[in-house]
Design an enzyme around this catalytic site. Structure first.
Site, mmCIF file in Angstrom:
data_model
loop_
_atom_site.group_PDB
_atom_site.id
_atom_site.type_symbol
_atom_site.label_atom_id
_atom_site.label_comp_id
_atom_site.label_asym_id
_atom_site.label_seq_id
_atom_site.Cartn_x
_atom_site.Cartn_y
_atom_site.Cartn_z
ATOM 1 N N HIS A 1 0.829 -1.206 0.000
ATOM 2 C CA HIS A 1 0.000 0.000 0.000
ATOM 3 C C HIS A 1 0.861 1.252 0.000
ATOM 4 O O HIS A 1 2.021 1.230 0.427
ATOM 5 C CB HIS A 1 -0.949 -0.002 1.197
ATOM 6 C CG HIS A 1 -2.021 -1.026 1.075
ATOM 7 N ND1 HIS A 1 -1.848 -2.330 1.492
ATOM 8 C CD2 HIS A 1 -3.260 -0.960 0.540
ATOM 9 C CE1 HIS A 1 -2.948 -3.020 1.230
ATOM 10 N NE2 HIS A 1 -3.828 -2.206 0.651
ATOM 11 N N TYR B 1 5.779 3.881 0.388
ATOM 12 C CA TYR B 1 5.363 2.653 -0.267
ATOM 13 C C TYR B 1 5.662 1.538 0.729
ATOM 14 O O TYR B 1 6.820 1.186 0.947
ATOM 15 C CB TYR B 1 6.131 2.421 -1.564
ATOM 16 C CG TYR B 1 5.736 3.338 -2.687
ATOM 17 C CD1 TYR B 1 4.778 2.950 -3.615
ATOM 18 C CD2 TYR B 1 6.319 4.593 -2.826
ATOM 19 C CE1 TYR B 1 4.422 3.790 -4.658
ATOM 20 C CE2 TYR B 1 5.964 5.440 -3.858
ATOM 21 C CZ TYR B 1 5.012 5.038 -4.778
ATOM 22 O OH TYR B 1 4.654 5.872 -5.806
ATOM 23 N N CYS B 2 4.633 0.991 1.355
ATOM 24 C CA CYS B 2 4.764 -0.063 2.365
ATOM 25 C C CYS B 2 4.545 -1.389 1.638
ATOM 26 O O CYS B 2 3.423 -1.714 1.234
ATOM 27 C CB CYS B 2 3.726 0.170 3.464
ATOM 28 S SG CYS B 2 3.905 -0.938 4.860
ATOM 29 N N ILE B 3 5.615 -2.143 1.453
ATOM 30 C CA ILE B 3 5.626 -3.270 0.519
ATOM 31 C C ILE B 3 5.891 -4.589 1.238
ATOM 32 O O ILE B 3 6.729 -4.668 2.130
ATOM 33 C CB ILE B 3 6.707 -3.040 -0.563
ATOM 34 C CG1 ILE B 3 6.531 -1.669 -1.235
ATOM 35 C CG2 ILE B 3 6.707 -4.161 -1.582
ATOM 36 C CD1 ILE B 3 5.210 -1.478 -1.972
#
Length: 155
Positions: free
Chosen positions: A112, A125-127
């Protein structure tokens, strides 16, 4: 060069091939929009220099130069490695509205996007690590990603 063909040239593997290629967690995250555990994933604390590519297509997505410690337990980046390598999609699951991030070529669920990151972009950007494969800078040429070696040259 691996991961460098255009999105229209890429052919996503079949579901059967993906299940054979990916671990159960990688499949759940990338194909079923899953999420791995915070602080219990491969790259949340990785400090090596290199690039992160889509585990499915091999497309380059993020550089270690843009990675930061968000204290969330997932790899976090301030920007993508190049414009348009990810797609954003409205996500209204879990009783909230968020921006989902998906890979351009393989349409893999990555994580997200939030607007609480550091400058200069203010983005986070939390991946999911399970959606990524890390290529250390010293292996870029061997792995077919020599086009990204210049990101790590000293100035």
């Amino acid at each position: 060069m691996e991961g460098m063909e255009s999105a229209s040239e890429y052919k996503k593997p079949s579901e059967e091939d993906l299940k054979a290629k990916l671990t159960a967690l990688q499949y759940k995250v990338t194909q079923e929009d899953g999420t791995e555990g915070a602080f219990q994933n491969t790259y949340w604390d990785n400090k090596q220099e290199g690039i992160y590519v889509d585990i499915v297509s091999g497309e380059a997505l993020f550089s270690s130069h843009d990675k930061f410690d968000s204290r969330t337990g997932w790899p976090s980046f301030i920007k993508t490695i190049a414009p348009d390598v990810v797609r954003e999609k409205k996500d209204v699951s879990l009783f909230m509205t968020r921006t989902e991030v998906r890979s351009r070529k393989a349409d893999s669920h990555l994580g997200h996007l939030f607007d609480d990151g550091p400058e200069p972009t203010g983005l986070r950007y939390c991946i999911n690590s399970a959606s990524l494969r890390f290529i250390p800078k010293e292996d870029l040429e061997k792995e077919g990603y020599e086009a990204y070696a210049s990101l790590f040259e000293s100035t």
